[in-house]
Write a protein that holds these residues in place. Structure first.
Motif, PDB file in Angstrom:
ATOM      1  N   PHE A   2       0.835  -1.197   0.000  1.00 21.63           N
ATOM      2  CA  PHE A   2       0.000   0.000   0.000  1.00 21.63           C
ATOM      3  C   PHE A   2       0.871   1.249   0.000  1.00 21.63           C
ATOM      4  CE2 PHE A   2      -2.290  -3.307   2.369  1.00 21.63           C
ATOM      5  CZ  PHE A   2      -3.473  -3.361   1.657  1.00 21.63           C
ATOM      6  N   ASP A   3       0.358   2.291  -0.638  1.00 22.79           N
ATOM      7  CA  ASP A   3       1.044   3.584  -0.566  1.00 22.79           C
ATOM      8  C   ASP A   3       0.689   4.299   0.723  1.00 22.79           C
ATOM      9  OD1 ASP A   3       2.215   3.197  -2.983  1.00 22.79           O
ATOM     10  OD2 ASP A   3       0.569   4.124  -4.111  1.00 22.79           O
ATOM     11  N   ALA A   4      -0.589   4.158   1.100  1.00 23.80           N
ATOM     12  CA  ALA A   4      -1.049   4.833   2.309  1.00 23.80           C
ATOM     13  C   ALA A   4      -0.554   4.095   3.539  1.00 23.80           C
ATOM     14  CB  ALA A   4      -2.572   4.898   2.310  1.00 23.80           C
ATOM     15  N   ASP A   5      -0.438   4.795   4.653  1.00 19.51           N
ATOM     16  CA  ASP A   5      -0.090   4.155   5.919  1.00 19.51           C
ATOM     17  C   ASP A   5      -0.500   5.084   7.053  1.00 19.51           C
ATOM     18  OD1 ASP A   5       1.552   3.162   8.260  1.00 19.51           O
ATOM     19  OD2 ASP A   5       2.182   1.751   6.708  1.00 19.51           O
ATOM     20  N   LEU A   6      -1.022   4.480   8.111  1.00 17.42           N
ATOM     21  CA  LEU A   6      -1.459   5.309   9.244  1.00 17.42           C
ATOM     22  C   LEU A   6      -0.293   6.081   9.868  1.00 17.42           C
ATOM     23  CD1 LEU A   6      -4.096   3.122  11.130  1.00 17.42           C
ATOM     24  CD2 LEU A   6      -4.484   5.275   9.939  1.00 17.42           C
ATOM     25  N   LYS A   7       0.934   5.643   9.615  1.00 16.12           N
ATOM     26  CA  LYS A   7       2.071   6.339  10.231  1.00 16.12           C
ATOM     27  C   LYS A   7       2.231   7.764   9.682  1.00 16.12           C
ATOM     28  CE  LYS A   7       5.640   4.420   7.252  1.00 16.12           C
ATOM     29  NZ  LYS A   7       6.499   3.264   7.080  1.00 16.12           N
ATOM     30  N   TYR A   8       1.635   8.031   8.523  1.00 18.58           N
ATOM     31  CA  TYR A   8       1.712   9.392   7.956  1.00 18.58           C
ATOM     32  C   TYR A   8       0.607  10.306   8.475  1.00 18.58           C
ATOM     33  CZ  TYR A   8       4.663   6.870   4.658  1.00 18.58           C
ATOM     34  OH  TYR A   8       5.626   6.066   4.110  1.00 18.58           O
ATOM     35  N   VAL A   9      -0.346   9.743   9.192  1.00 17.01           N
ATOM     36  CA  VAL A   9      -1.446  10.564   9.721  1.00 17.01           C
ATOM     37  C   VAL A   9      -1.080  11.019  11.130  1.00 17.01           C
ATOM     38  CG1 VAL A   9      -3.909  10.660  10.254  1.00 17.01           C
ATOM     39  CG2 VAL A   9      -3.080   9.180   8.392  1.00 17.01           C
ATOM     40  N   LYS A  10      -0.910  12.328  11.269  1.00 12.14           N
ATOM     41  CA  LYS A  10      -0.519  12.857  12.585  1.00 12.14           C
ATOM     42  C   LYS A  10      -1.753  12.986  13.476  1.00 12.14           C
ATOM     43  CE  LYS A  10       3.735  13.826  11.260  1.00 12.14           C
ATOM     44  NZ  LYS A  10       4.842  13.006  11.726  1.00 12.14           N
ATOM     45  N   GLY A  11      -1.560  12.708  14.750  1.00  6.35           N
ATOM     46  CA  GLY A  11      -2.665  12.869  15.708  1.00  6.35           C
ATOM     47  C   GLY A  11      -3.850  11.990  15.339  1.00  6.35           C
ATOM     48  N   GLN A  12      -5.052  12.545  15.499  1.00  7.20           N
ATOM     49  CA  GLN A  12      -6.308  11.835  15.149  1.00  7.20           C
ATOM     50  C   GLN A  12      -6.396  10.471  15.820  1.00  7.20           C
ATOM     51  OE1 GLN A  12      -8.309  13.722  14.061  1.00  7.20           O
ATOM     52  NE2 GLN A  12      -7.901  14.706  12.106  1.00  7.20           N
ATOM     53  N   GLY A  20      -9.830  19.102  12.501  1.00  9.37           N
ATOM     54  CA  GLY A  20      -8.489  19.317  11.948  1.00  9.37           C
ATOM     55  C   GLY A  20      -7.433  19.184  13.039  1.00  9.37           C
ATOM     56  N   VAL A  21      -6.248  18.727  12.642  1.00  6.72           N
ATOM     57  CA  VAL A  21      -5.178  18.616  13.636  1.00  6.72           C
ATOM     58  C   VAL A  21      -4.509  19.972  13.826  1.00  6.72           C
ATOM     59  CG1 VAL A  21      -4.578  16.183  13.509  1.00  6.72           C
ATOM     60  CG2 VAL A  21      -3.714  17.747  11.775  1.00  6.72           C
ATOM     61  N   SER A  22      -3.935  20.183  14.990  1.00  5.96           N
ATOM     62  CA  SER A  22      -3.274  21.458  15.271  1.00  5.96           C
ATOM     63  C   SER A  22      -1.927  21.517  14.552  1.00  5.96           C
ATOM     64  CB  SER A  22      -3.056  21.587  16.779  1.00  5.96           C
ATOM     65  OG  SER A  22      -2.151  20.583  17.177  1.00  5.96           O
ATOM     66  N   TYR A  23      -1.387  22.738  14.448  1.00 10.38           N
ATOM     67  CA  TYR A  23      -0.083  22.910  13.807  1.00 10.38           C
ATOM     68  C   TYR A  23       0.977  22.087  14.539  1.00 10.38           C
ATOM     69  CZ  TYR A  23       4.190  24.874  12.032  1.00 10.38           C
ATOM     70  OH  TYR A  23       5.428  24.997  11.462  1.00 10.38           O
ATOM     71  N   ASP A  24       0.902  22.114  15.861  1.00  6.40           N
ATOM     72  CA  ASP A  24       1.899  21.379  16.654  1.00  6.40           C
ATOM     73  C   ASP A  24       1.883  19.893  16.327  1.00  6.40           C
ATOM     74  OD1 ASP A  24       2.715  23.663  17.812  1.00  6.40           O
ATOM     75  OD2 ASP A  24       1.584  23.388  19.681  1.00  6.40           O
ATOM     76  N   ASP A  25       0.654  19.366  16.212  1.00  2.00           N
ATOM     77  CA  ASP A  25       0.539  17.939  15.880  1.00  2.00           C
ATOM     78  C   ASP A  25       1.139  17.653  14.502  1.00  2.00           C
ATOM     79  OD1 ASP A  25      -0.551  16.879  18.101  1.00  2.00           O
ATOM     80  OD2 ASP A  25      -2.646  17.034  17.449  1.00  2.00           O
ATOM     81  N   LEU A  26       0.789  18.535  13.549  1.00  3.73           N
ATOM     82  CA  LEU A  26       1.243  18.320  12.173  1.00  3.73           C
ATOM     83  C   LEU A  26       2.754  18.410  12.041  1.00  3.73           C
ATOM     84  CD1 LEU A  26      -1.222  20.191   9.789  1.00  3.73           C
ATOM     85  CD2 LEU A  26      -0.727  17.743   9.838  1.00  3.73           C
ATOM     86  N   SER A  27       3.357  19.343  12.802  1.00  2.97           N
ATOM     87  CA  SER A  27       4.781  19.605  12.604  1.00  2.97           C
ATOM     88  C   SER A  27       5.670  18.702  13.452  1.00  2.97           C
ATOM     89  CB  SER A  27       5.077  21.075  12.915  1.00  2.97           C
ATOM     90  OG  SER A  27       4.643  21.346  14.230  1.00  2.97           O
ATOM     91  N   THR A  28       5.049  17.912  14.303  1.00  4.72           N
ATOM     92  CA  THR A  28       5.887  17.066  15.147  1.00  4.72           C
ATOM     93  C   THR A  28       6.616  16.018  14.316  1.00  4.72           C
ATOM     94  OG1 THR A  28       5.810  15.241  16.725  1.00  4.72           O
ATOM     95  CG2 THR A  28       3.757  15.831  15.716  1.00  4.72           C
ATOM     96  N   THR A  29       7.804  15.693  14.744  1.00  4.40           N
ATOM     97  CA  THR A  29       8.560  14.678  14.014  1.00  4.40           C
ATOM     98  C   THR A  29       8.393  13.307  14.660  1.00  4.40           C
ATOM     99  OG1 THR A  29      10.451  15.338  15.311  1.00  4.40           O
ATOM    100  CG2 THR A  29      10.348  16.177  13.047  1.00  4.40           C
ATOM    101  N   ASP A  30       7.573  13.274  15.718  1.00  9.52           N
ATOM    102  CA  ASP A  30       7.320  11.981  16.373  1.00  9.52           C
ATOM    103  C   ASP A  30       6.747  11.004  15.366  1.00  9.52           C
ATOM    104  OD1 ASP A  30       8.071  13.258  18.593  1.00  9.52           O
ATOM    105  OD2 ASP A  30       6.103  13.273  19.571  1.00  9.52           O
ATOM    106  N   LEU A  31       7.152   9.758  15.495  1.00  8.30           N
ATOM    107  CA  LEU A  31       6.623   8.751  14.587  1.00  8.30           C
ATOM    108  C   LEU A  31       5.291   8.229  15.092  1.00  8.30           C
ATOM    109  CD1 LEU A  31       9.652   6.604  13.460  1.00  8.30           C
ATOM    110  CD2 LEU A  31       8.330   8.293  12.162  1.00  8.30           C
ATOM    111  N   GLU A  32       4.348   8.104  14.185  1.00  5.01           N
ATOM    112  CA  GLU A  32       3.044   7.541  14.541  1.00  5.01           C
ATOM    113  C   GLU A  32       3.097   6.028  14.355  1.00  5.01           C
ATOM    114  OE1 GLU A  32       0.488   9.295  15.630  1.00  5.01           O
ATOM    115  OE2 GLU A  32       1.317  11.299  15.328  1.00  5.01           O
TER     116      GLU A  32
END
Ligand code: ATP
Ligand code: MG
Ligand code: ZN
Length: 511
Positions: free
Chosen positions: A190-200, A394-406
């Motif tokens: 798959f191209d998609a993966d939940l690891k690319y979705v921040k927060g949520q 929508g996710v917050s800017y902080d969530d989006l910009s985090t480099t933490d791995l999901e």
């Protein structure tokens, strides 16, 4: 001499034995075909004639009468060409070997080439059920035959090869090499993966629950909140397809002529995304050539309706029956036809016309009537059939910009598979595979609640003014959450979580 040669027909997704009876009598050369043949079968007359001649075989003279039996079923397509040709040659006394132990599948080209047919799998399964020892199929269909056991399957490229086998006793037809399902499973990428979705996290957890138990889910949220992105990740966490499920899916795709798999068998759960302009027949199936529609192509997989209120109301209403009965009945000129349609519905929508009702970031500009009108596009009975509805903001800017791995999809899928294995054990011998499809009787047996859980559910029921359907759905979802938790009994936390996935009941009651 009258001869009988076996072939197959398909109604819905089930095959049946068709026999081509051929009689050649003395008299003026003529050629008559009886037994309710449709135009493709009638044109077969010309094809069979040319194919025999162009294969360098003498076409017998005389009055040829062909009857396709049973006569009371509509026969479609050109799959009987080979059987008819063999019947003619046999009736003319051209064949040395007996054809009684054989069935024949294949359309003929004018040059005698054997062409691929649709719906091979249900026909081969019928051969096994009817204890037919050997079936001859077009070489081009070979990969679809590799998973069928209990019948010898030979492939041929041309009519001449088949002729050689029966007229000359050549040993020229190759047997299909069997392949086991376990050897090819899990090759999905798959191209998609939940690891690319921040927060949520709530949405991701709800998707996990939906995947584990096969529950219908609706994502509600403002534009850009990631609904489509989340839904596209859903296939990456679905449980492995079992062999039985795979055969069911493959039959449908094979009949629809859309079997797109290098293995000839479906190995991952279908994920169908019909456009909102799709017509009723495209969704439900049927129509002039009676083919399964999107709803059936999604069998044992997912039907994704992005922006659900955009779909025509009558199309959405079509979903009600399959969501309840796991099958769809389509009426057509000569009777109705039934296709399996046991799918998980994944849908997305905005909460209101402007899109921002309930959003933290934007103010909604719609008035009450406007919102009500928007919601009423989706009928209550349809929404009632959706087990989980969740709000996605929508996710917050902080969530989006985090480099933490999901968490990657792979890990979620492992949990989903564990929970599904429990369900397969629980429902073994039944004709369904997941908690979402439990019958009322099974809900009683498998979703027993302690008095404490009863109390929790009772108060939610009164607070959210839930319907009887919603009640059952909460129980099923709670069962799945308990399965993910590897808990034999449903606990308070499980039932509370399940109640939490009824966003729409809250939204609607707030309006
Ligand atoms: N949680 C997230 N993590 C990473 N990227 C995100 C997230 N949410 C949204 N995005 C980004 O925003 C884009 C828009 O999201 P998406 O199209 O899924 O929203 P939507 O809710 O379907 O919106 P619409 O209602 O307009 O269809 C995504 O393609 C993605 O790039
Ligand atoms: Mg979207
Ligand atoms: Zn609004």
């Amino acid at each position: 001499m009258i001869t009988k040669v076996k072939s197959f027909g398909v109604v819905g997704v089930e095959g049946y034995v068709v026999s081509a009876e051929v009689d050649i009598a003395k008299g003026m050369p003529s050629y008559t075909l009886v037994g309710l043949p449709d135009t493709a079968v009638k044109e077969g007359k010309e094809r069979v004639h040319s194919a025999i001649r162009n294969s360098g075989i003498k076409f017998p003279l005389g009055r040829i009468v062909i009857n396709l039996a049973p006569a009371n079923t509509q026969k479609t397509g050109a799959i009987y060409d080979l059987a008819i040709a063999v019947g003619i040659l046999s009736s003319a006394g051209e064949l040395k070997k007996d054809t009684d132990d054989f069935a024949f599948i294949g359309e003929l080209g004018l040059n005698g080439e054997l062409k691929k047919v649709n719906g091979l799998l249900p026909m081969l399964i019928t051969a096994v059920q009817n204890k037919i020892p050997c079936v001859i199929i077009p070489k081009a269909n070979e990969h679809e035959a590799r998973f069928v056991s209990g019948v010898k399957i030979l492939t041929a490229k041309t009519l001449f090869e088949v002729y050689g086998y029966f007229a000359e006793n050549f040993n020229n037809l190759r047997e299909v090499e069997p392949l086991s399902f376990a050897e090819i499973k899990n090759e999905s990428h798959f191209d998609a993966d939940l690891k690319y979705v921040k927060g949520q996290y709530i949405a991701k957890r709800a998707l996990e629950v939906a995947a584990a138990g096969g529950h219908n889910i609706l994502l509600i949220g403002p534009p850009g909140s990631g609904k489509t992105m989340l839904a596209k990740c859903f296939p990456t966490i679905l449980p492995d397809l079992t062999f039985e499920e795979s055969i069911e899916c493959t039959k449908i795709h094979s009949i629809a002529g859309v079997l797109d798999s290098k293995f000839g068998i479906i190995t991952t759960r279908p994920f169908r995304t019909p456009h909102h302009t799709a017509s009723g027949p495209a969704l439900a199936g049927g129509g002039s050539n009676s083919k399964p529609g999107e709803i059936s192509l999604a069998h044992n997989g997912v039907l994704f309706l992005d922006e659900m209120p955009e779909y025509q109301r009558n199309c959405l209403e079509l979903l009600r029956q399959p969501l309840e009965d796991n099958r769809i009945v389509v009426s057509r000129a000569n009777g109705s036809i039934e296709y399996p349609a046991s799918f998980t519905l994944v849908a997305s929508m905005n909460p209101c016309p402007c899109g921002y009702y309930g959003s933290r970031a934007h103010k909604c500009t719609c008035n009450q009537t406007c919102i009500q009108k928007y919601m009423s596009r989706l009928s209550g009975p349809l929404l009632d059939r959706i087990d989980l509805h969740i709000e996605v903001d929508g996710v917050s800017y902080d969530d989006l910009s985090t480099t933490d791995l999901e968490e990657p999809s792979e890990n979620v899928r492992a949990r989903v598979n564990k929970a599904r294995t429990k369900q397969l054990e629980r429902f073994s011998g039944k004709d369904y595979y997941s908690n979402a499809k439990m019958s009322a009787k099974d809900v009683k047996e498998f979703c027993r609640l302690s008095p404490e859980c009863e109390q929790v559910l009772k108060s939610a029921f009164e607070r959210l003014k839930l319907s009887a359907r919603a009640y059952t759905r909460i129980l099923k979802v709670a069962r799945t959450i308990a399965d993910i938790d590897a808990s034999p009994e449903i606990k308070k936390s499980h039932i509370e979580e399940a109640i939490g996935y009824r966003a729409l009941d809250r939204l609607v009651n707030n309006h």
